[in-house]
Design a protein around this motif. Structure first.
Motif, short mmCIF file in Angstrom:
data_model
loop_
_atom_site.label_atom_id
_atom_site.label_comp_id
_atom_site.label_asym_id
_atom_site.label_seq_id
_atom_site.Cartn_x
_atom_site.Cartn_y
_atom_site.Cartn_z
N GLY A 40 -7.89 11.00 7.56
CA GLY A 40 -7.17 11.83 8.51
C GLY A 40 -5.72 11.41 8.65
N GLY A 41 -5.20 11.48 9.85
CA GLY A 41 -3.79 11.18 10.10
C GLY A 41 -3.24 12.10 11.16
N LEU A 42 -2.16 12.78 10.85
CA LEU A 42 -1.48 13.63 11.82
C LEU A 42 -2.14 15.01 11.90
N LEU A 43 -2.48 15.41 13.12
CA LEU A 43 -3.09 16.72 13.34
C LEU A 43 -2.21 17.84 12.79
N GLN A 44 -0.91 17.78 13.07
CA GLN A 44 -0.01 18.84 12.66
C GLN A 44 0.05 18.96 11.14
N ALA A 45 -0.09 17.84 10.44
CA ALA A 45 -0.10 17.89 8.97
C ALA A 45 -1.32 18.67 8.48
N ILE B 293 0.85 -1.18 0.00
CA ILE B 293 0.00 0.00 0.00
C ILE B 293 0.89 1.24 0.00
N SER B 294 0.84 1.97 -1.08
CA SER B 294 1.62 3.20 -1.17
C SER B 294 0.96 4.29 -0.35
N LEU B 295 1.76 4.97 0.43
CA LEU B 295 1.22 6.05 1.27
C LEU B 295 1.63 7.42 0.76
N ASN B 296 2.06 7.50 -0.51
CA ASN B 296 2.29 8.80 -1.11
C ASN B 296 0.95 9.52 -1.17
N PRO B 297 0.79 10.60 -0.42
CA PRO B 297 -0.56 11.09 -0.16
C PRO B 297 -1.14 12.06 -1.19
N VAL B 298 -0.36 12.49 -2.17
CA VAL B 298 -0.82 13.59 -3.03
C VAL B 298 -0.78 13.18 -4.50
N TYR B 299 -1.87 13.49 -5.19
CA TYR B 299 -1.93 13.41 -6.65
C TYR B 299 -2.36 14.78 -7.14
N ALA B 300 -1.65 15.31 -8.13
CA ALA B 300 -1.98 16.64 -8.65
C ALA B 300 -2.01 16.62 -10.18
N ALA B 301 -2.90 17.43 -10.76
CA ALA B 301 -3.01 17.50 -12.22
C ALA B 301 -3.61 18.84 -12.62
N GLY C 73 -6.56 23.64 -11.14
CA GLY C 73 -5.57 22.78 -10.51
C GLY C 73 -6.26 21.79 -9.58
N TYR C 74 -6.09 20.51 -9.86
CA TYR C 74 -6.74 19.47 -9.08
C TYR C 74 -5.71 18.80 -8.17
N ILE C 75 -5.98 18.78 -6.86
CA ILE C 75 -5.09 18.13 -5.89
C ILE C 75 -5.92 17.17 -5.06
N ARG C 76 -5.54 15.89 -5.12
CA ARG C 76 -6.21 14.89 -4.30
C ARG C 76 -5.27 14.49 -3.17
N SER D 188 -0.22 12.30 6.23
CA SER D 188 1.01 11.70 6.72
C SER D 188 2.06 12.79 6.94
N ALA D 189 3.22 12.39 7.43
CA ALA D 189 4.25 13.36 7.79
C ALA D 189 4.73 14.18 6.60
N ASN D 190 4.73 13.57 5.42
CA ASN D 190 5.23 14.29 4.24
C ASN D 190 4.14 15.00 3.46
N ALA D 191 2.89 14.93 3.92
CA ALA D 191 1.78 15.53 3.17
C ALA D 191 1.90 17.04 2.99
N PRO D 192 2.25 17.84 4.02
CA PRO D 192 2.34 19.29 3.80
C PRO D 192 3.35 19.68 2.72
N ALA D 193 4.52 19.05 2.73
CA ALA D 193 5.52 19.37 1.72
C ALA D 193 5.04 18.96 0.32
N GLU D 194 4.36 17.84 0.22
CA GLU D 194 3.87 17.38 -1.09
C GLU D 194 2.77 18.29 -1.62
N VAL D 195 1.87 18.75 -0.75
CA VAL D 195 0.82 19.67 -1.19
C VAL D 195 1.43 21.01 -1.62
N ALA D 196 2.38 21.51 -0.84
CA ALA D 196 3.04 22.78 -1.19
C ALA D 196 3.75 22.66 -2.54
#
Length: 414
Positions: A257-262, A199-207, A218-221, A226-234
């Motif tokens: 959901g996941g990490l509150l800080q994310a 199961i891949s946990l790469n949390p972001v798909y963008a197109a 701009g579509y972002i799913r 996860s811990a790397n989600a903020p950086a991937e969305v940015a």
């Protein structure tokens, strides 16, 4: 005189018996098993949200538990689980060493299994699906949010904890597990054999979606916080800005959901200022997390939500809705408004303890209630490759909303 002495003697005897029944040895005299139990009790005593501990004497519960002989580690775990069960809170739970390690991996790396996020139904206590992970065997099998999981490999789930159920569904890639599923409307019961996969946990798909109307969207799913989600969305926003998008659709459907800080950091990507979320602790004290810097984009934004949008998804959606930064389209969200913290125990196990609840910036308590979208649009069952296409009714409603000039003016003015 003799009669009075007799009654005094009885009273003293009763007092001695009572005190001995409540007495426990000092900490220095505890066995290793008692020390582990006491550590768990102390963590809950200091951190748990409800300071009535489900209207029970928490100290007396400890005293009674320590009077019993704990023969081994499994007996200690059973005593801790019984203690936590008295709180009637499925989110406050013991995580044995393997489960604790697995949970930590689940928020940062990858795992093998069927790809289901699960919870206990607040009304029935039954095991239900929050959301299948995008691209997982569970999603491919058509399992939907709020479906009920009745059995795992023939074992009834009615007495299972969340972690026991999750452990049974995980396993080596290529092995199979059979789930008995009942639809959320309590329809037919189906047995599904799923083959576990990585199961891949790469949390972001963008197109970039070039619309016939000329509005580049701009579509972002986002599938998990996860811990790397903020950086991937940015990173996704920065790339889409370079491509000249004029508006965004942020898809939080089936995001459990996941990490509150994310969730907080991702809200700051879209907000210049304003409260993101309030937290309320056991003393009723309000804390808050704020946006304090320049947002990466001020372009109009629509957020897609459904019944599988939970926890950090609801924090983010509520922050964007209440601050007037985005419109929400879809279905009412799941309704999990409790915050857990993880605590290490001395043997490598851990506790997940409910330490606070959260409220949206407008002080809406969404626990068991969810967040209502600005525009309710039901979604027919579609596959992953149909998300964001002409058959995705919620996505098309978002595109239509963004294309309307009056709506754009309203969103920009906010």
């Amino acid at each position: 005189m003799h009669k009075r002495a007799f009654w005094v003697g009885i009273l003293l005897t009763f007092q001695i018996v009572f005190l001995s029944a409540c007495w426990t040895p000092p900490a220095s005299a505890f066995t290793n098993e008692q020390q582990l139990f006491s550590q768990a009790w102390r963590i809950v005593s200091q951190a748990y949200l409800d300071d009535t501990f489900n209207s029970q004497n928490w100290w007396l519960l400890r005293q009674h538990s320590l009077q019993k002989r704990l023969q081994n580690r499994e007996a200690t775990y059973a005593a801790i689980e019984k203690m936590l069960g008295s709180l009637d809170d499925p989110f406050t739970r013991l995580l044995k060493p393997e489960q604790y390690r697995s949970l930590q991996v689940n928020t940062s790396g990858e795992l093998s299994g069927v790809g289901l996020q699960i919870a206990l139904d607040a009304e029935t206590g039954g095991l239900i699906v929050v959301a299948p992970i995008a691209g997982s065997p569970a999603e491919a099998a058509g399992i939907q949010p709020l479906d009920h999981i009745l059995e795992i490999d023939g074992q009834a789930t009615s007495e299972m904890t969340l972690d026991e159920a999750a452990s049974l569904m995980r396993g080596p890639v290529g092995t199979s597990v059979t789930l008995k599923i009942q639809g959320k409307k309590k329809g037919a019961k189906n047995s599904l054999e799923l083959v576990r996969d990585r199961i891949s946990l790469n949390p972001v798909y963008a197109a970039l979606d070039e619309q016939p109307s000329g509005v580049p969207v701009g579509y972002i799913r986002l599938t998990q916080f996860s811990a790397n989600a903020p950086a991937e969305v940015a990173h996704a926003v920065a790339e889409l800005e370079e491509k000249g998008v004029d508006s965004y659709i942020l898809d939080l459907r089936n995001n459990p959901g996941g990490l509150l800080q994310a969730g907080i950091e991702i809200a700051r990507i879209w907000l210049d200022e304003g409260t993101i979320v309030y937290t309320v602790n056991r003393q009723g004290t309000l804390g808050s997390f704020e946006a304090y810097g320049q947002a990466l984009t001020k372009d109009p934004l629509v957020v897609l939500v459904n019944q599988g949008s939970a926890s950090a998804s609801e924090i983010l959606a509520g922050a964007l809705q209440d601050n007037g930064r985005a419109k929400l389209i879809g279905e009412k969200t799941f309704g999990k408004g409790l915050i857990q913290s993880l605590f290490d125990l001395s043997d490598g196990s851990g506790l997940a303890v409910t330490v606070a609840k959260y409220e949206t910036p407008s002080h809406h308590d969404i626990n068991k209630l969810g967040i209502k979208p600005d525009l309710e649009v039901p979604l027919e069952s579609i596959s992953l490759d149909q998300v964001g296409t002409a058959v995705d009714s919620q996505y098309q409603a978002a595109v239509k909303l963004l294309a309307g000039q009056s709506v754009l003016a309203e969103v920009i003015s906010n």
